[in-house]
Structure formats: C-alpha cells, structure tokens
Design a protein around this motif. Structure first.
Motif: not given
Length: 489
Positions: A80-81, A84, A198-201, A483
């Motif tokens: 997931s890291e 995301t 929402r987020e960035s990897g 993120h």
C-alpha cells in the motif's frame, strides 16, 4: 456517533461530511471479509455433499481462505505504501467481488478452492490497511472512537455470520452465500473509489524477497497450527512449524538490511507499540481458545443443543458491540492502558468463571460468564489498538495496521490449535479455558508495563490543539508526509 463526523478547526483527516461515505466503504469491506468465514463454515457439509467430496477435503474451503489471508497481510500493508492505500483497498474489494462470483459459479472443489484463495487475497488487501485508513480519515482527537467503531463492526460480523448463513441456507443452496457478496461488494467499491482519501505513493522499491519470506513464514505457521488443531500427527505440525521458523529467521535478517524493508523493524523500538502488540496477540490467543473450547463445553460437557450453544455465544460479540465504541471514545481522553488493563481483568475473570462452570449449570450461568468475557474484551481492544496506531508515525500507519491484523489472525489461530492439542492429549475442556486465562494474564502484564509510557504520552498532549496531535506519536511523527494532506478531493 454524530461527533465522529463533526469538523473542528485544525482537524487532520477528511472533512466531517466526507467521513461518512469513506467509513461506510470500510464497514462494508470489513463485514464481507469477517462474515465470510463464519458464514461459510455452516455450508461445509452441503458443499461436500453437492461436490461429492469428503468432508475432510471440504474443510479446505475455509482453511485456504484463512491461510491466504493470513499469509498476505504484511505484504499487502507494505504494498500500500507503493501504490497507495486507496488503490490497494479498491483492488482488494474488486478481487474479492470477482472471486465471490467465481466461487458461486464453481461446480468442482478444485475451482472453488482457487476462487477461495483469491477471496483470501482480496480480504488481506482490505483488512491489512483498514485501521490505517481509519487514522487517515479521522482526526487524531477521534482516533480511539474510530477504532472503537472498527471493533464494533468486526464483532458485529462475527455475531451475525452464523445467523446470516443459517438464514440463507434455509431458503437457498450454498452458492448463494458467495453471491450475497456481489451487491454489497459493488456498493463498497463505488463508495471506496468516491470517498477514500487520495494520496501519493512512496515512490520507491518493493522488498520482493522479504515478501516471499513473509508469505512462507505466515502460511507455514498457520498450517502448522491448523494441523495441530485438527489432531494430525505431531510430526506434520513440527515440519510446517520448522519451515515457518526458518523463514522467519531469514525474514528478520532480510528486514535489517533491505533498502525498502517490507516491515521496518524500527517500529518495535517504540515500547508502547511492542507492548501493545504483545498484549493483543496474547489476548487473541485467549479469545480464539475460548471460542472453540466453549463449543465442546456447552455441547459435550453440559448437554446443550447446537442452537442453545449459539445463543450462549451471542453475549460475547454483543457485549463487544456495546462496550467497544464507548471504550474507544474514552481512550481519546484517558490513559488507554488503564482501560485495556481493566478490560483484561474482566476477561480473565470471565474465563476463570467459565472454567469453573459445572456440568449441571443452566443457561443463565453460561450467559453471564460469556457476557463478562465480552465486556472485558470490548473494553480492552479499542484502547489497545489506539496505542498501536498512535505510537507510530503517520507514514508507518500501514505497517502498523498490517502488524495489528497479523497479530489478531495468528493469535486466534494459535488459540484454536491449542484447544485441538489439549483435547487430543485427553485434557478436560475446562483445562483449555484455564490456559486461556493464563494467556490473558500475560497480556495484562504487558498492558500494565506500558501504562507509565501511555500516561506520559497523554500528558504531553497539547490542550490547545483541537486535534490533539503530536503527543500520541513518537518524536517527529506529528509532521505528516505530504500525501496525508491530500484527503480532500
């Protein structure tokens, strides 16, 4: 409950109104994964008969789901890291729904097992990061309340699974148990795509060798415990256990030197986290052990029917559903270790009372003892989970979430295996409940040991901060990665 969706100035996480849809996506995903195991268990005789296989082979319809889910929890948390949490959760839901359709259409055991393994992989993707998503959705000041809600959902799933499975099987055949996931899964998919933050990897590598070792380690240990729990020869369990331990040794060595470790071992440098993990694992051993032991106690020792036994189990998850949210809310205000320790005292008392239950006792005698265990576990779990999640930096939430889910799964499985080993050795079922009480006593020691640390963290919490950030994390953890701020969309 409404306070969970109120916004205050300075809150992190999602804005209040957006939390509702995001939480509903998590609730539906968790319910499907938790209900599945207890619901499908009831259908194993029907599956064996319809597919013309031995019941011993049909058991793998449940076992393979559990083995796959357990083996991939840490891998999915680390993945997931890279891609995301939102994408992993959506992918896990999609896989679970598609595999459910495949299982419903299966007409041979081999194909059913393939789709059950895929279901387990999808469940691992959602369960491994569920707690960390709660942390991303809710502000820090409500973390305990949010995890209390999570405990309520899990307990509700365990409580409703057998009843729902029995209801479906009373009017339809076993494939409909899997088809039931389709409308719920599609709804959860739509909600997850729309509402999850929402987020960035992390934009870095993935420890493939560590993932392979982790899968081997967890799958081997799980199979060893399952083999032991079903009365198979001890040498079979020892072979699987040796394989799991060997893979574990190489896994730890790999994590110490990997450029992008699957599980950063630095997490365990934080005493609050390590002690909370220890307390959780030992408590889940006690719960897993009690759930199986009580089936034998109520039916074989006390002569209750399966239906009466089901009713006698009900107070445990119901008590968790009632107490869990309250315990989580209190954990945002008082020392979580005090609440967890008090819950363990009640749980130990309930297990001892059950172990002392006489064969001629009535239903009421069993009900209040089971309810006491549920009250204790409901008071223990949300505050302890808060300690696990709040004692690590935000950027390590997914890893902590994977550890939390793995600890729960392995602890429960070890409890089940211990019951099988004790019964195979001819020990009375009451003796297994005493062992459960001993495991929970060790959990209490771990919980008491971290009480001063948790109290110091609570004292450091800034009263002027609306969200209460910073004080519940290790140094530098209050500075969130970019993120984490991108939840509003």
């Amino acid at each position: 409950m409404s306070r969970l969706f109120e916004s205050r100035p300075g809150d992190d996480g999602l804005p209040g109104p957006e939390r509702r849809l995001a939480v509903l996506a998590l609730i539906l995903g968790t319910l499907m994964a938790v209900v599945d195991t207890t619901m499908v268990n009831l259908a194993l005789p029907s599956i064996a008969r319809d597919l013309d296989v031995a019941e011993s082979r049909a058991v793998w319809v449940t076992n393979l789901f559990q083995v796959t889910c357990a083996a991939f929890l840490l891998v999915c948390a680390a993945l997931s890291e890279l891609i995301t949490r939102r994408r992993l959760y959506v992918a896990g839901l999609a896989l679970f729904v598609c595999a459910s359709l495949g299982a419903a259409l299966s007409r041979s055991l081999e194909w059913l097992l393939v789709f059950r393994a895929l279901q387990g992989l999808g469940a691992a993707a959602t369960l491994s990061i569920g707690p960390s998503l709660y942390r991303a959705i809710f502000p820090s000041r409500l973390l305990g309340s949010a995890l209390g809600l999570s405990a309520l959902v899990v307990a509700g799933g365990y409580a409703s699974g057998p009843a729902l499975g029995g209801l479906v099987l009373s009017v339809a055949s076993w494939p409909w148990l899997f088809a039931l996931h389709l409308p719920l899964g599609l709804c959860a998919l739509w909600l997850a795509r729309r509402a999850l933050p929402r987020e960035s990897g992390r934009r870095s590598g993935f420890d493939a060798a560590g993932a392979l070792l982790s899968i081997t380690m967890l799958a081997s240990v799980f199979i060893a415990m399952d083999t032991l729990g079903h009365g198979a020869p001890a040498w079979q369990a020892l072979i699987w256990l040796a394989l799991g331990v060997g893979a574990g040794v190489f896994f730890v060595r790999r994590q110490r030197h990997a450029a992008h470790p699957l599980l950063p071992l630095s997490l365990f440098d934080e005493p609050r986290f390590s002690l909370a993990v220890s307390a959780s694992g030992l408590a889940f051993i006690g719960q897993g052990l009690a759930f199986v032991a009580l089936s034998f106690l109520y039916q074989q020792e006390m002569g209750f029917s399966p239906l009466q036994t089901a009713w006698l189990f009900t107070p445990w998850p119901l008590a968790i559903m009632l107490v869990g949210p309250l315990a989580g809310r209190l954990a945002d205000r008082v020392n979580p270790s005090v609440l967890s320790s008090a819950g363990l005292v009640l749980l130990i008392g309930g297990l001892i009372a059950l172990a002392r239950l006489e064969a001629q006792a009535g239903i009421v005698d069993g009900l209040w003892r089971t309810a006491l265990c549920g009250l204790g576990f409901g008071l223990f779990q949300p505050p302890n989970n808060r300690e696990m999640m709040a004692s690590v930096p935000h950027e390590r939430s997914a890893n902590a979430s994977g550890v939390m889910s793995t600890t729960r799964t392995v602890g429960q499985s070890l409890g089940v295996a211990l019951v099988g080993a004790f019964l195979a050795a001819g020990a009375p079922v009451q003796a297994t409940l005493w062992v459960g009480g001993a495991a929970c006593s060790l959990s209490l020691i771990a919980s008491l040991a971290r009480m001063p640390l948790a109290g110091a963290a609570l004292a450091r919490r800034s009263p002027s901060s609306p969200s209460g950030q910073g004080s519940t994390m290790v140094p530098n953890s209050s500075s969130r990665s970019p993120h984490e701020h991108s939840g509003r969309h």
